[in-house]
Enzyme design. Structure first.
Site, PDB file in Angstrom:
ATOM      1  N   GLU A  35       6.550  11.456  21.669  1.00 21.15           N
ATOM      2  CA  GLU A  35       6.496  10.743  22.920  1.00 21.15           C
ATOM      3  C   GLU A  35       8.001  10.884  23.331  1.00 21.15           C
ATOM      4  OE1 GLU A  35       4.736   9.410  25.477  1.00 21.15           O
ATOM      5  OE2 GLU A  35       6.631   9.131  26.369  1.00 21.15           O
ATOM      6  N   THR A  42       1.773   6.094  31.311  1.00 22.65           N
ATOM      7  CA  THR A  42       2.049   5.619  32.789  1.00 22.65           C
ATOM      8  C   THR A  42       1.040   4.343  32.835  1.00 22.65           C
ATOM      9  OG1 THR A  42       1.977   8.037  33.297  1.00 22.65           O
ATOM     10  CG2 THR A  42       1.143   6.207  35.039  1.00 22.65           C
ATOM     11  N   CYS A  43       0.065   4.085  32.237  1.00 20.34           N
ATOM     12  CA  CYS A  43      -0.846   3.041  32.692  1.00 20.34           C
ATOM     13  C   CYS A  43      -0.438   1.961  32.070  1.00 20.34           C
ATOM     14  CB  CYS A  43      -2.195   3.333  31.718  1.00 20.34           C
ATOM     15  SG  CYS A  43      -3.395   1.814  31.908  1.00 20.34           S
ATOM     16  N   CYS A  48      -1.183   1.004  35.856  1.00 23.15           N
ATOM     17  CA  CYS A  48      -2.183   0.037  35.902  1.00 23.15           C
ATOM     18  C   CYS A  48      -1.790  -1.306  35.527  1.00 23.15           C
ATOM     19  CB  CYS A  48      -3.477   0.317  35.024  1.00 23.15           C
ATOM     20  SG  CYS A  48      -3.748   1.928  34.513  1.00 23.15           S
ATOM     21  N   LYS A  51       1.089  -2.734  37.588  1.00 22.65           N
ATOM     22  CA  LYS A  51       0.390  -2.880  38.980  1.00 22.65           C
ATOM     23  C   LYS A  51      -0.319  -4.229  39.160  1.00 22.65           C
ATOM     24  CE  LYS A  51      -3.363  -1.391  39.974  1.00 22.65           C
ATOM     25  NZ  LYS A  51      -4.063  -0.052  39.966  1.00 22.65           N
ATOM     26  N   ALA A 115       8.556  17.065  23.100  1.00 24.88           N
ATOM     27  CA  ALA A 115       8.214  18.390  22.509  1.00 24.88           C
ATOM     28  C   ALA A 115       7.670  19.391  23.271  1.00 24.88           C
ATOM     29  CB  ALA A 115       7.039  17.787  21.669  1.00 24.88           C
ATOM     30  N   TYR A 178      -4.734   5.354  46.942  1.00 27.97           N
ATOM     31  CA  TYR A 178      -4.811   4.028  46.414  1.00 27.97           C
ATOM     32  C   TYR A 178      -3.593   3.337  46.133  1.00 27.97           C
ATOM     33  CZ  TYR A 178      -4.805   5.300  41.272  1.00 27.97           C
ATOM     34  OH  TYR A 178      -4.387   5.577  40.101  1.00 27.97           O
ATOM     35  N   GLU A 182      -2.265  -0.208  47.433  1.00 29.95           N
ATOM     36  CA  GLU A 182      -2.266  -1.246  46.596  1.00 29.95           C
ATOM     37  C   GLU A 182      -0.896  -2.085  46.615  1.00 29.95           C
ATOM     38  OE1 GLU A 182      -5.230   0.074  43.183  1.00 29.95           O
ATOM     39  OE2 GLU A 182      -3.320   0.575  42.826  1.00 29.95           O
ATOM     40  N   ARG A 199       0.106  10.101  57.274  1.00 30.44           N
ATOM     41  CA  ARG A 199      -0.061  11.026  58.273  1.00 30.44           C
ATOM     42  C   ARG A 199      -1.465  11.386  58.670  1.00 30.44           C
ATOM     43  NH1 ARG A 199       1.254  16.310  54.151  1.00 30.44           N
ATOM     44  NH2 ARG A 199      -0.743  16.031  52.896  1.00 30.44           N
ATOM     45  N   ARG A 205      -8.452   8.552  51.762  1.00 26.65           N
ATOM     46  CA  ARG A 205      -9.289   9.502  51.956  1.00 26.65           C
ATOM     47  C   ARG A 205     -10.212  10.007  50.714  1.00 26.65           C
ATOM     48  NH1 ARG A 205      -8.139  15.284  51.526  1.00 26.65           N
ATOM     49  NH2 ARG A 205      -6.141  14.740  50.751  1.00 26.65           N
ATOM     50  N   ASP A 303      -4.373  13.157  32.595  1.00 26.60           N
ATOM     51  CA  ASP A 303      -3.673  13.523  34.040  1.00 26.60           C
ATOM     52  C   ASP A 303      -3.411  14.900  34.094  1.00 26.60           C
ATOM     53  OD1 ASP A 303      -4.530  10.935  34.687  1.00 26.60           O
ATOM     54  OD2 ASP A 303      -2.356  10.489  35.445  1.00 26.60           O
ATOM     55  N   THR A 311      -7.352   6.125  33.820  1.00 27.37           N
ATOM     56  CA  THR A 311      -7.191   5.621  32.421  1.00 27.37           C
ATOM     57  C   THR A 311      -8.285   5.779  31.414  1.00 27.37           C
ATOM     58  OG1 THR A 311      -5.069   4.355  32.503  1.00 27.37           O
ATOM     59  CG2 THR A 311      -6.305   3.827  30.849  1.00 27.37           C
ATOM     60  N   ALA A 341     -12.119   1.175  40.627  1.00 24.12           N
ATOM     61  CA  ALA A 341     -11.789  -0.387  41.681  1.00 24.12           C
ATOM     62  C   ALA A 341     -10.295   0.400  42.168  1.00 24.12           C
ATOM     63  CB  ALA A 341     -11.436  -1.541  40.851  1.00 24.12           C
ATOM     64  N   HIS A 435     -27.229 -16.881  42.819  1.00 26.59           N
ATOM     65  CA  HIS A 435     -27.312 -17.501  44.201  1.00 26.59           C
ATOM     66  C   HIS A 435     -26.203 -18.731  43.859  1.00 26.59           C
ATOM     67  CE1 HIS A 435     -27.659 -18.796  48.288  1.00 26.59           C
ATOM     68  NE2 HIS A 435     -27.799 -20.095  47.764  1.00 26.59           N
ATOM     69  N   GLU A 440     -25.134 -11.002  45.596  1.00 25.68           N
ATOM     70  CA  GLU A 440     -26.509 -11.285  45.519  1.00 25.68           C
ATOM     71  C   GLU A 440     -27.227 -10.444  46.661  1.00 25.68           C
ATOM     72  OE1 GLU A 440     -28.443 -14.966  47.278  1.00 25.68           O
ATOM     73  OE2 GLU A 440     -26.147 -15.739  47.235  1.00 25.68           O
TER      74      GLU A 440
HETATM   75  C1  LIG Z   1       0.991   3.153  39.961  1.00 27.22           C
HETATM   76  C2  LIG Z   1       0.128   3.634  39.063  1.00 27.22           C
HETATM   77  C3  LIG Z   1      -1.266   2.782  39.204  1.00 27.22           C
HETATM   78  C4  LIG Z   1      -2.474   3.132  38.649  1.00 27.22           C
HETATM   79  N1  LIG Z   1      -3.611   2.254  38.409  1.00 27.22           N
HETATM   80  C5  LIG Z   1      -4.639   2.675  37.757  1.00 27.22           C
HETATM   81  C6  LIG Z   1      -5.790   1.951  37.643  1.00 27.22           C
HETATM   82  O1  LIG Z   1      -5.618   0.647  38.155  1.00 27.22           O
HETATM   83  N2  LIG Z   1      -6.766   2.259  36.937  1.00 27.22           N
HETATM   84  C7  LIG Z   1      -6.746   3.298  36.181  1.00 27.22           C
HETATM   85  O2  LIG Z   1      -7.799   3.782  35.521  1.00 27.22           O
HETATM   86  N3  LIG Z   1      -5.936   4.360  36.357  1.00 27.22           N
HETATM   87  C8  LIG Z   1      -4.817   4.029  37.053  1.00 27.22           C
HETATM   88  N4  LIG Z   1      -3.619   5.029  37.164  1.00 27.22           N
HETATM   89  C9  LIG Z   1      -3.581   6.073  36.474  1.00 27.22           C
HETATM   90  C10 LIG Z   1      -3.388   6.138  35.161  1.00 27.22           C
HETATM   91  O3  LIG Z   1      -2.166   5.428  34.547  1.00 27.22           O
HETATM   92  C11 LIG Z   1      -3.576   7.333  34.478  1.00 27.22           C
HETATM   93  O4  LIG Z   1      -4.778   8.155  34.653  1.00 27.22           O
HETATM   94  C12 LIG Z   1      -3.392   7.589  32.931  1.00 27.22           C
HETATM   95  O5  LIG Z   1      -2.161   6.926  32.424  1.00 27.22           O
HETATM   96  C13 LIG Z   1      -3.415   8.809  32.391  1.00 27.22           C
HETATM   97  O6  LIG Z   1      -3.247   9.042  31.009  1.00 27.22           O
HETATM   98  P1  LIG Z   1      -2.661  10.155  30.056  1.00 27.22           P
HETATM   99  O7  LIG Z   1      -2.726   9.959  29.015  1.00 27.22           O
HETATM  100  O8  LIG Z   1      -3.055  11.330  30.690  1.00 27.22           O
HETATM  101  O9  LIG Z   1      -1.023  10.163  30.665  1.00 27.22           O
HETATM  102  P2  LIG Z   1       0.117   9.181  30.496  1.00 27.22           P
HETATM  103  O10 LIG Z   1      -0.360   7.863  30.208  1.00 27.22           O
HETATM  104  O11 LIG Z   1       0.924   9.461  31.992  1.00 27.22           O
HETATM  105  O12 LIG Z   1       0.748   9.467  29.309  1.00 27.22           O
HETATM  106  C14 LIG Z   1       1.644  10.826  29.057  1.00 27.22           C
HETATM  107  C15 LIG Z   1       2.675  10.664  28.044  1.00 27.22           C
HETATM  108  O13 LIG Z   1       3.250  11.640  27.863  1.00 27.22           O
HETATM  109  C16 LIG Z   1       4.677  11.555  27.903  1.00 27.22           C
HETATM  110  N5  LIG Z   1       5.438  12.910  27.873  1.00 27.22           N
HETATM  111  C17 LIG Z   1       5.354  13.717  28.954  1.00 27.22           C
HETATM  112  N6  LIG Z   1       5.803  14.958  28.531  1.00 27.22           N
HETATM  113  C18 LIG Z   1       6.244  14.915  27.391  1.00 27.22           C
HETATM  114  C19 LIG Z   1       6.772  16.013  26.438  1.00 27.22           C
HETATM  115  N7  LIG Z   1       7.086  17.042  26.701  1.00 27.22           N
HETATM  116  N8  LIG Z   1       7.194  15.252  25.033  1.00 27.22           N
HETATM  117  C20 LIG Z   1       6.772  14.304  24.560  1.00 27.22           C
HETATM  118  N9  LIG Z   1       6.210  13.133  25.426  1.00 27.22           N
HETATM  119  C21 LIG Z   1       5.737  13.815  26.787  1.00 27.22           C
HETATM  120  C22 LIG Z   1       5.166  10.751  28.793  1.00 27.22           C
HETATM  121  O14 LIG Z   1       6.271   9.934  28.700  1.00 27.22           O
HETATM  122  C23 LIG Z   1       3.889   9.748  28.804  1.00 27.22           C
HETATM  123  O15 LIG Z   1       4.186   8.661  28.016  1.00 27.22           O
HETATM  124  C24 LIG Z   1      -2.708   4.537  37.912  1.00 27.22           C
HETATM  125  C25 LIG Z   1      -1.289   5.428  37.842  1.00 27.22           C
HETATM  126  C26 LIG Z   1      -0.235   4.797  38.620  1.00 27.22           C
HETATM  127  C27 LIG Z   1       0.974   5.721  38.743  1.00 27.22           C
END
Ligand SMILES: Cc1cc2nc3c(=O)[nH]c(=O)nc-3n(C[C@H](O)[C@H](O)[C@H](O)COP(=O)(O)OP(=O)(O)OC[C@H]3O[C@@H](n4cnc5c(N)ncnc54)[C@H](O)[C@@H]3O)c2cc1C
Length: 452
Positions: A35, A42-43, A48, A51, A115, A178, A182, A199, A205, A303, A311, A341, A435, A440
């Site tokens: 990592e 991200t989550c 998530c 946020k 990596a 979204y 949000e 836009r 959408r 992603d 997530t 959601a 109710h 309901e």
């Molecule tokens: C603002 C925001 C709000 C969101 N809200 C929601 C929500 O309410 N509900 C929901 O379900 N989803 C939500 N999401 C989407 C959700 O966060 C992602 O779908 C989820 O985190 C994807 O998980 P992942 O494991 O694919 O990637 P990530 O969680 O993005 O993890 C990828 C990891 O890989 C690491 N990485 C990248 N490249 C390398 C490399 N070359 N070497 C080593 N490490 C690396 C990154 O640092 C990161 O930690 C939201 C996203 C954002 C941006």
């Protein structure tokens, strides 16, 4: 052939951590994970979780007024961003620690380094060391992208919003997806004078038109200055503000401009092209239903594959990968009927087809009702909620359920089970109402409002 590990995971976010821990902890595989930033991805760190905590923070602004209407002698005070932000980051640190421990406790060796892939079985870490593995799992997620235009470097993204030094007085949010919607609700709720440019002709959408329309109306009603059909032409620094020229001819000053117009998969510089791993139109890694790339030992989830970027989906893909590769039980990921959601204010919960998608597919009946919920109506609020079912005329199955209401995310998780099971409109009707609750209406709508 012997390898250092059975599995090397690149990326410690939702998908990567789950796959690593299940492969090691439940299947006894020898697993390593790299990592480059913070564990949880991200989550947990910039999506998530922070946020949703900001949504909670922003919702308190209405509560004092509502409480007064219910007879409470209560005054609303000021919001202190500094107190909230510091507490937020303490919480994120705690969660990151939990993610690190999950890996450690399951015997996963972790490397706090970037990596990339060198060949079908070799990964190189940023310090130059190389590790071999029978399988490589790419779970590197995505990142926000700001389009290039004059002054675009002045914009922040959702990554930076959690770190603001101080709460701005005025803010422009660009985007209609979204995340943009949000954050418009969040900042508005925190007392920031919020403007949103999108836009397109309507925000959100891809979701049900009627639901989008109601959310858009309510956002405007809540005080967000939403400009549809509007984009930024250029931005420049003006003292400590940002001057924004827009396509609608306006020129305005904002303290902060946030772009939420799109995200890109983190698939560049991973060494994949030379190996012949296919990339899609957005740069995503192309995989089959088992998350396998064209190179049999390399898989990708979450992603970075740009399938359904949520997530729980990344986690499912991680689990299905382990099931397929380490349990010898090939398991495709089911991407149909995913409930989700949107934490706008009002919130939306949705599963299945929108009215427009369903009507394009087959003859349907639409059941919908929009009303003022009891709790808010009593307090003099004008907010409306929406409960909507899309029903197949041929099979009577509920093809889509769309809820715009406080708590819609919680409701759709449960309605999602029924829809996923293939419940018909008559199954909904056979269920006795709870109710008095908003939901309901989902089991008491007798007549379709229209057919299509
Ligand atoms: C603002 C925001 C709000 C969101 N809200 C929601 C929500 O309410 N509900 C929901 O379900 N989803 C939500 N999401 C989407 C959700 O966060 C992602 O779908 C989820 O985190 C994807 O998980 P992942 O494991 O694919 O990637 P990530 O969680 O993005 O993890 C990828 C990891 O890989 C690491 N990485 C990248 N490249 C390398 C490399 N070359 N070497 C080593 N490490 C690396 C990154 O640092 C990161 O930690 C939201 C996203 C954002 C941006």
């Amino acid at each position: 052939m012997s390898f250092d590990y059975d599995l090397f995971v690149i990326g410690g976010g939702s998908g990567g951590v789950r796959a690593a821990r299940v492969a090691a902890g439940e299947n006894g595989a020898k697993v390593a994970l790299a990592e480059e930033d913070r564990y949880g991805g991200t989550c947990v760190i910039r999506g998530c979780v922070p946020k949703k905590l900001m949504v909670f923070a922003s919702e308190f602004s209405e509560m004092a007024g509502d409480a007064q209407a219910y007879g409470w002698d209560i005054q609303s005070g000021a919001f202190d961003w500094g107190i909230f932000r510091d507490k937020l980051h303490t919480e994120l640190d705690r969660l990151e620690g939990i993610y690190r421990n999950i890996l450690k406790n399951n015997g996963v060796e972790s490397f706090d380094l970037r990596a990339h892939v060198v060949d079908a079985h070799t990964v190189e870490l940023a310090d130059g060391t190389r590790k071999t593995a029978k399988h490589i799992l790419v779970a590197t997620g995505g990142r926000p992208v700001v389009p290039e235009f004059p002054g675009s470097d002045l914009a922040i993204t959702s990554n930076e919003i959690f770190h603001l030094e101080k709460l701005p007085e005025t803010m422009l949010i660009v985007g209609g997806g979204y995340i943009a919607c949000e954050f418009a609700g969040i900042m508005n709720g925190l007392g920031v004078k919020t403007t949103q440019f999108y836009r397109g002709a309507q925000i959100l959408r891809g979701f049900d038109d009627e639901a989008r329309g109601l959310i858009s109306e309510e956002m405007c009603q809540n005080g967000i200055d939403v400009h549809l059909g509007t984009n930024v032409l250029e931005m420049e620094k003006d003292g400590d503000k940002i001057r924004v020229k827009a396509t609608n001819g306006s020129e305005q000053l904002f303290d902060v401009v946030m772009y939420a117009t799109g995200r890109a998969p983190n698939a560049d510089d991973l060494g994949l092209e030379v190996l012949g791993v296919e990339r899609g139109r957005k740069g995503e890694i192309v995989v089959d239903e088992y998350s396998q790339t064209g190179v049999p030992s390399i898989y990708a989830i979450g992603d970075v594959t740009d399938r359904v970027n949520l997530t729980p989906v990344a986690i499912r893909e991680g689990m299905a990968f382990v099931e397929t590769v380490f349990k010898g039980n090939p398991t495709p990921v089911d991407h149909e009927l995913i409930p989700t959601a949107i934490f706008t204010q009002p919130e939306m919960g949705t599963v299945g087809l929108s009215e427009e998608e369903a009507a394009a597919q087959e003859p349907i009946e639409v059941y919908a009702t929009s009303f003022k919920p009891m709790q808010k109506a009593f307090a003099g609020g004008t907010q409306r909620v929406l409960m909507k079912l899309i029903v197949s005329q041929a099979t009577r199955k509920v093809l889509g359920c769309h809820i715009v209401a406080p708590g819609a995310g919680e409701m759709i998780q449960l309605a999602g089970i029924a829809v996923k099971m293939g419940a018909t409109k008559e199954d909904f009707d056979r269920t006795v109402a709870v109710h008095p609750v908003m939901a309901e209406e989902l089991v008491t709508m007798r007549q379709p409002v229209r057919t299509a």
